[in-house]
Design an enzyme around this catalytic site. Structure first.
Site, PDB file in Angstrom:
ATOM      1  N   TYR A 148      76.739   5.689 -28.112  1.00  0.00           N
ATOM      2  CA  TYR A 148      77.427   4.395 -28.023  1.00  0.00           C
ATOM      3  C   TYR A 148      78.496   4.463 -26.924  1.00  0.00           C
ATOM      4  O   TYR A 148      78.816   5.541 -26.418  1.00  0.00           O
ATOM      5  CB  TYR A 148      78.080   4.110 -29.378  1.00  0.00           C
ATOM      6  CG  TYR A 148      78.993   5.251 -29.746  1.00  0.00           C
ATOM      7  CD1 TYR A 148      80.329   5.219 -29.367  1.00  0.00           C
ATOM      8  CD2 TYR A 148      78.512   6.389 -30.383  1.00  0.00           C
ATOM      9  CE1 TYR A 148      81.159   6.285 -29.614  1.00  0.00           C
ATOM     10  CE2 TYR A 148      79.346   7.468 -30.633  1.00  0.00           C
ATOM     11  CZ  TYR A 148      80.663   7.398 -30.239  1.00  0.00           C
ATOM     12  OH  TYR A 148      81.484   8.462 -30.465  1.00  0.00           O
ATOM     13  N   SER A 194      86.041  12.354 -30.684  1.00  0.00           N
ATOM     14  CA  SER A 194      84.582  12.277 -30.623  1.00  0.00           C
ATOM     15  C   SER A 194      84.047  11.663 -31.908  1.00  0.00           C
ATOM     16  O   SER A 194      84.724  11.655 -32.934  1.00  0.00           O
ATOM     17  CB  SER A 194      83.993  13.677 -30.472  1.00  0.00           C
ATOM     18  OG  SER A 194      84.194  14.377 -31.691  1.00  0.00           O
ATOM     19  N   LYS A 195      82.846  11.167 -31.801  1.00  0.00           N
ATOM     20  CA  LYS A 195      82.245  10.538 -32.981  1.00  0.00           C
ATOM     21  C   LYS A 195      82.065  11.570 -34.089  1.00  0.00           C
ATOM     22  O   LYS A 195      82.251  11.272 -35.265  1.00  0.00           O
ATOM     23  CB  LYS A 195      80.912   9.912 -32.616  1.00  0.00           C
ATOM     24  CG  LYS A 195      80.351   9.094 -33.757  1.00  0.00           C
ATOM     25  CD  LYS A 195      79.222   8.230 -33.307  1.00  0.00           C
ATOM     26  CE  LYS A 195      78.708   7.383 -34.459  1.00  0.00           C
ATOM     27  NZ  LYS A 195      77.556   6.601 -34.074  1.00  0.00           N
ATOM     28  N   ARG A 196      81.708  12.778 -33.681  1.00  0.00           N
ATOM     29  CA  ARG A 196      81.454  13.813 -34.681  1.00  0.00           C
ATOM     30  C   ARG A 196      82.708  14.096 -35.511  1.00  0.00           C
ATOM     31  O   ARG A 196      82.657  14.173 -36.729  1.00  0.00           O
ATOM     32  CB  ARG A 196      80.952  15.094 -34.000  1.00  0.00           C
ATOM     33  CG  ARG A 196      80.331  16.059 -34.940  1.00  0.00           C
ATOM     34  CD  ARG A 196      79.236  16.903 -34.294  1.00  0.00           C
ATOM     35  NE  ARG A 196      79.387  17.104 -32.862  1.00  0.00           N
ATOM     36  CZ  ARG A 196      80.000  18.155 -32.306  1.00  0.00           C
ATOM     37  NH1 ARG A 196      80.506  19.086 -33.051  1.00  0.00           N
ATOM     38  NH2 ARG A 196      80.063  18.275 -31.003  1.00  0.00           N
TER      39      ARG A 196
END
Ligand code: GLU
Length: 495
Positions: A15, A247-249
């Site tokens: 994204y 970060s997304k993680r």
């Protein structure tokens, strides 16, 4: 003067991240400031990780933020021919060579170098000096090869002047002969990125500091390809409170631009917040219109130290950085009503609450209502949740004021219809008159006006707090007010 040309070249492997959006924003401002061009290039050469959904998400996200580009989107995979041609040129001019070392050999050499504590554990240059004859022999034997860039055997350091960080140096001895084309013939990012920047006539590369290790090698590629080296500006990274890269993680949806769209943020509020991550105007000013930002922006005011995204996961009060929430509220309350009207329209449409007359005969009412109710709102979503009663007769009653302001006073079941009757026959239905008549009734009933007013607020809007009560009454209009007050029984019956 040479035209300024900058680029935003995302890899479509996920994204649009707020860090990526910030990079796009700075490039966009820079282009606008210098009457230049912003080029959007989708770096989709990683076939396994690139997805169409990601490309669509990036484009939608940029459009939503209002960051328009002048050229593109170009797709890197459409220029493979250029990348291969450049690699062949480098081979022909002696700036690159074929390397036949196998993975296993390279791994073994790396381990030995590490064990011997050699400073550089990079490629040792085994194939660098193969003769044309030796290369042909290996090729005839069908041994696969990669193409490596031949880092010049120079003493001293390679340097460039970074527009943010100043003079950057790196010893030639620290740069290994890096791979530019894989054994399957696919050119690698370092090369493709430079070839594309040359073709797109990029004058300024504005990107994150995480790319600095690439930059030194890319400067060598520019030299070898005899192209003009662009100016580089490396921006600080954005870290969380624990100094981790966002970060997304680690942080989830909160780092995705889409999250802010779904939560009802005003696109420019997000841009304004992002521009202050790693840049400052040198004054106390925090809010900037587009024009102001374009006017005051300069790369020299970019910070050299990393910026902080102040987000505490699990804190329900702050679902993102509180400063971003505060900025959104500020824009919501102060922005031009016609502009706000356009943004709220999308929310109303999504909830099937949009009335086309809000554009024509009811336009004045629509904008005045937004102006009245926006003061306590945090996001655009509030117009269809807390503000729903203004646009629909189907709205929920918040249980807290229901208990406190309505159910606690069972007599309201007759008082409010009594008030409705007086409203119905009032000569002039305006704030003064509705207030006068409400206080008059409270007096007659020998109750506090607040009892009547708070009950009325809950019944008419479903909310505990909001704008001045009699502004609400006139905004909703006589018909709705009378009907809703008469309907109070429904609330007692449901309780
Ligand atoms: N595709 C690279 C990325 O998304 C571009 C880096 C650059 O700006 O050169 O990180």
């Amino acid at each position: 003067m040479e035209e300024v040309r900058v680029r935003f070249p995302p890899s479509p492997t996920g994204y649009l991240h707020i860090g990526g959006a910030r990079t796009a924003l700075f490039n966009w401002i820079f282009a606008k400031k210098h009457n230049g061009k912003l080029i959007l290039r989708i770096e989709d050469t990683d076939e396994e990780r690139s997805t169409q959904a990601s490309i669509d998400g990036i484009i939608d996200g940029l459009q939503w933020l209002g960051l328009d580009w002048d050229e593109g989107p170009y797709f890197q995979t459409e220029f493979t021919h250029d990348h291969v041609a450049a690699a062949n040129r480098l081979l022909a001019s002696g700036h690159a060579y074929k390397c036949f070392c196998t993975k296993e050999e390279l791994e073994r050499k790396r381990e030995t170098a590490l064990a011997e504590k050699k400073r550089e554990a990079g490629y040792d240059g085994t194939c660098r000096h193969l003769s044309a004859e030796q290369v042909r022999e290996k090729e005839e034997q069908g041994i696969p090869s990669v193409i490596r860039f031949k880092v010049p055997e120079r003493q001293g350091t390679l340097f460039y002047d970074d527009e943010v960080l100043g003079h950057i140096e790196r010893a030639y001895s620290e740069i290994e002969d890096f791979v530019i084309v894989r054994s399957n013939g696919k050119p690698l990012y370092l090369l493709c990125n430079v070839v594309d920047d040359i073709r797109d006539r990029i004058t300024h590369v504005i990107r994150g500091q995480d790319h600095m290790t690439n930059t030194t090698r890319q400067v060598l590629l520019y030299e070898a390809l005899q192209a003009k080296i662009p100016a580089f500006a490396h921006m600080p990274l954005t870290l969380d409170l624990q100094k981790r890269k966002i970060s997304k993680r680690s942080h989830g949806e909160v780092v995705a631009v889409q999250f802010y769209r779904e939560k009802g943020f005003i696109p420019w509020a997000l841009c304004n917040f992002l521009c202050l991550l790693g840049w400052n105007p040198g004054t106390d000013q925090e809010f900037f219109s587009r024009e102001e930002l374009i006017d005051v922006f300069s790369l020299s005011r970019m910070s050299r130290v990393n910026s902080v995204f102040n987000y505490k996961p699990g804190d329900p009060k702050f679902f993102t950085d509180p400063k971003l929430i505060a900025m959104n509220e500020h824009y919501l309350r102060t922005m031009d009503l016609a502009q706000l009207g356009g943004l709220v329209r999308k929310e109303l449409e999504t909830e099937n609450l949009w009335d086309p007359a809000y554009e024509t005969t009811k336009l004045d009412w629509y904008l005045a209502t937004l102006g009245l109710i926006r003061d306590r709102f945090h996001t655009l979503k509030d117009f269809t949740t807390a503000g729903r009663a203004y646009f629909s007769d189907q709205y929920a009653i918040d249980p807290k004021p229901l208990a406190k302001n309505v159910l606690k006073f069972p007599e309201l079941a007759t008082w409010l219809p009594q008030l409705a009757e007086r409203f119905a026959t009032l000569d002039t239905f305006n704030t003064e008159e509705t207030e006068r008549i409400s206080r008059e009734l409270a007096d007659e009933l020998q109750i506090k006006p607040g009892t009547l007013i708070n009950g009325m607020r809950t019944v008419l809007t479903g909310q505990l707090a909001g704008p001045s009560m009699f502004d609400i009454v006139t905004t909703l209009g006589r018909e709705k007010v009378v009907a809703r007050l008469n309907d109070v029984d429904r609330l007692f019956a449901a309780a």
